[in-house]
Design a protein around this motif. Sequence first.
Motif: not given
Length: 1435
Positions: A370-387
């Motif tokens: 268990x590390x302290x919060x750093x600049x590593x990616x935590x999660x990826x949230x998907x987003x649906x665009x207009x197209x």
Amino acid sequence: ERGKMAVPMPSKRRSLVVQSSMDAYTPPDTSSGSEEEGSMQGEGTPTSSQGSINMENWISRAIHGSTTSSTTSSSSTQSGGSGAASRLADVMGQTHLGKSGKQTHPSTITLLTYLYLPLYVRVCLSYLQCVPVGGRVSAKIQQLVNTLKRPKRPPLREFFVDDFEELLEVQQPDPNQPKAEGAQMLAMRGEQLGVVTNWPPSLEAALQRWGTISPKAPCLTTMDTNGKPLYILTYGKLWVRSMKVAYNILHKLGSKQEPMVRPGDRVALVFPNNDPAAFMVAFYGCLLAELVPVPIEVPLTRKDAGSQQIGFLLGSCGVTVALTSDACHKGLPKSTTGEIPQFKGWPKLLWFVTESKHLSKPPRDWFPHIKDANNDTAYIEYKTCKDGSVLGVTVMRIALLTHCQALTQSCGYTEAETIVNVLDFKKDVGLWHGILTSVMNMMHVISIPYSLMKVNPLSWIQKVCQYKAKVACVKSRDMHWALVAHKDQRDINLSSLRMLVVADGSNPWSISSCDAFLNVFQSKGLKPEVICPCASSPEALTVAIRRPTDDSNQPPGRGVLSMQGLSHGVIRVDSEEKLSVLTLQDVGTAMPGALMCVVKPDGVPQLCKTDEIGELCVCSVATGTSYYGLSGMTKNTFEVFPMNSVGAPISEYPFTRTGLLGFVGPGGLCFIAGKMDGLMVVGGRRHNADDIVATALAVEPMKFVYRGRIAVFSITVLHDERIVVVAEQRPDSTEEDSFQWMSRVLQAIDGIHQVGVYCLALVPSNTLPKTPLGGIHLSETKQLFLEGSLHPCNVLMCPHTCVTNLPKPRQKQPEIGPASVMVGNLVSGKRIAQASGRDLGQMEDNDQARKFLFLSEVLQWRAQTTPDHVLYTLLNSRVGVACSLSCVQLHKRAEKIATMLAERGHLQDGDHVALVYPPGIDLIAAFYGCLYAGCVPITVRPPHPQNIATTLPTVKMIVEVSRSACMMTTAVICKLLRSKEASAAVDVRTWPPVLDTDDLPKKKPPLLYKPSNPDTLAYLDFSVSTTGMLAGVKMSHTATSAFCRSIKLQCELYPSREVAICLDPYCGLGFVIWCLCSVYSGHQSILIPPSELEVNPALWLLAVSQYKVRDTFCSYSVMELCTKGLGLQTESLKSRGLDLSRVRTCVVVAEERPRIALTQSFSKLFKDLGLHPRAVSTSFGCRVNLAICLQGTSGPDPTTVYVDMRALRHDRVRLVERGSPHSLPLMESGKILPGVRIIIANPETKGPLGDSHLGEIWVCSGHNASGYFTVYGDEALQSDHFNSRLSFGDTQTIWARTGYLGFLRRTELTDASGERHDALYVVGALDEAMELRGMRYHPIDIETSVIRTHKSITECACLYGRVARRKPLLSKRHMTAHLEFAKRHLKDSPTMRNKILWSDETKIELFVLNAKHHIGRKPGGNQAPLIIWPIPSLR
């Protein structure tokens, strides 16, 4: 010098390259009919002193590829095609000479310039560069290079402007439109993020802390569909199970040497919406394993809406493992082998079940790091665009922790609080509050699944009361559902709520839901300050949130803004009484530790003014970092540096675009007016899709459509966006109710937003593609609309209300006047479009029939000289001879018919007789019998026995209009005319006398009739056009004889010849070939009734092969029947000995533009049977002249050209290459008949035109019709159509107007006399053409485009509506209403009457219901005597 290379030039071989400038290679004016077009500009030989080739000449060689072998070419091959070559010349032309002035080699082309060229141009250039100087270029490469050529815009003023953008109306800005007047805004800073000592250094540390200190504390409670607790997840269980998941992922997938996943890899989280506990365990298991979770929706089928785009995201993220629950894994679609199939667009995945019973227990010595919060990616949230595309927003661990801290401070979260979450726990606000921040503060989350909300919309309020929840996270939809279902509930107490987070508080309809919810539940303990709307986006996470306050006297922020001002991007405060306003509620202030500003949505991110709408940007640690794998889009969204008015950045740290449109009001309150994804720019004004939805919902939404099932999007039409509204209709709504609702919606949108709706469509319920949480999938709906797969049940198209930038009306150029005509040519160098067939007076032939003036005399002469010569042979469906007719047999039968007309019909000279016969011998004998009796025959198609109701009225109309004194027919048809079915269709008592020619008298007439004047009437030719017009023309004896002689000379018809005929013999050229030509020329006609082809489709071709016919005539219907019916039988026909190699001419008889697709299909299909493609041709005739063009035996082959359709709309002719954009193939309509003169004239000014113009075809011939036969006797129309003169030039010649548009082109081919051949191309009928905004459109082109859209469309019709005449139509109801109105105001005082300025009872409506009505009327309907009866017909 460096960069130069000498090209090896053979000393003894002359170069084939033409050395001249680019200007010399400008393609000639392809619209010119001059004889110089297509000639080369010259030829030169490079000298040794040149050393190297000039760059400009090299490019010119590459583009044109001229060779000495091609000295001339036709005008069609010189036409321009794609614009790639001209762009190439413009780019490459910049590379000229060096400073020394010496010529450079092509190798000095820079790589950048070369890479800008299209690939196919580069291939051509590379190929041509490698060709030896003395070599020849491949024909295909040469053709491709020629196609790439595009001529410069012709300098002549009469040419149309082919730049489409220039044809559109330019929207002029309104000088009175509101403009921003405030000062430049300042960036707003949120409160300082406080530092609390007991805040954990990371979420994993928080989980470890609560899992070990308070393992029995409830973390998450899930509900079943009955509203009962299904499972309670404690912090101890969450901690233990998360470690187990982390251990198994890292150590049980793959091998020790080659593990399947490593720290930092992405894994997919696929969990249903009713199982938040399993998702929570898997999410924190990934965090403990230092993996990057990618939460996605469960793919229920392989064709889920948007599922393919999510698969693309997983593939770009490199996901190979998908975590899921046991129940979800069992519910996934399986193949026959039990394996989960690979979904469309998805990478190959290993499905990993996270239930504890399937996992191994980690060793005691294993513990997650268990590390302290750093600049590593935590999660990826998907987003649906207009197209519809899906992006992955990466969130770092430090941003995740900071965001949780900011939410904790803003919402005042404390330990052990209870929160009710109705939102999707996999993304957005539901994830941030219900999964992340709750664990940080050891809160208890009550998760309400969507399935429970559908069954019991009040369930979330019940759980708030049951658990005394402090916080609830909902959407305005959930509040609305609770309002509908609250009536039966009494024991509701919401006093425990201190914060009601409204996740979609930025939507325009949320304020009405919040107000209504407060009004109803304030008596249930709900406090006004509890409602806290927020604004969020996947990129910036939580942008702003209203804080819960204890001060109930402080009202929330609210703004009433003008919709017109918002559409122009400015803020104008208005009053609530107006309908065209938008009321917004604030969404609080900026998040703690964040800096917020508003920038202009387009162009450079410049700060907006205080009264200007823009896009909100946030500078904070607690935002997304990037779009995974998309560096360019990341820079434009996550690395924005807002500029002030002087162009300097306001901060050294980058801002993140939120995708939200709004402004910062007084006190730093944020107001959201819309989203960038929902922005639609129509006519330069901005409209938000959510605002349109809110307006549509305000028009009685619950009665006709479903709330929340409305999709609003824009499509591009004429270079501007147009609004489309699609909604699901309730099943109990009637069509009338739906259209009434749609009309009110249109009026509401127009009145409130001042914008027109392009299309409003209602579809059946549950047919629109849905998102996993039940919302409408916008991009999929738009795609279905564009593909035509929406299948609506009610549609209202209103292009007239929204398409305001229509193409400019064509400015017609002034026509060339008489002073411009000189020696038959126009001064501008254009040849006058006129042509003629061979001169009958100069043709010497052995035609013995020329000495007779009448066809009846020719028949008598042949009956005496060659009595046994067979003129007609009628075939049956088995290719057997049904009957035949020799000269003497036809003569004797005609005599008997003449006797019957005199004795039984009591007819006199000049009486009209209707001949109602099926195609056959009887029709021919009846015709000549009428001539022998001095009567005027009219051939009429008999009624169809299976369709009497629609075909018999046409027969009755022709008989009445032609003033027939008698009808002749067979016994079968005679019985049909008096049947009960006929009595139901027409009044059979008004029939003239009907004579049965099956029972003929045996004696012959004492004396045959001989007309005294050859100009008297021989017969009447009646025809029904495609527009339903009945037109009858008069044919004199002189015209009939001249007609037959012209056809005889054109087709070289002699007594020894045999001609096969398969067409309907009732009008036009078909009647003349069937009945008249054999008597005049003496050849044998093999008659094949088209109805027999329904029994045997191969009858016509078998007859042609069996009788070894060289010339045959047919109709388009016959050719289409053979093409469709015999397409798969060519091999069997070939085995039966079918041979078409002897066919010299196969002519299609029609009065229309040649159907080139059908003729080419027919030629290609029967090519293996010996049919030569050049043998198939068409003819052209019309009402004023039944045959103008007919392909002869000695003429050149018919040619096909490709013209620019945009030019044709402007009545100009511009030839282009085959395959060019907007190209239209046109086939020559046959060779002009002998004795026929043609000129192309302007139909409006009646002046002659050049051969580059499209105009009306005028004809001068000895076999022109004498005029229309009409019961009205309108001399003006008669004179205009049959006795017209040119307004200048040759004003003495009398012409007949065909009513067809076409053009003439002088080809490179030569005819039998050695002169260049003039080809006539017919484009379409003038009456059928639709002139819109000065441009002319032809229905056949629109029909062709419609048919090409889908394979299921086989036939269609393009109709042209014209506005009906205005006429008083007052019923008794109107008169009664007027009388009552007068009685009501009868006692008004004079003073009252003097105050009335104007009074009217007219019902005024903005839209559909009171609009103009259109009818199918011809131009000048009152004056056109030909319009006897409207006959609906399709092409």
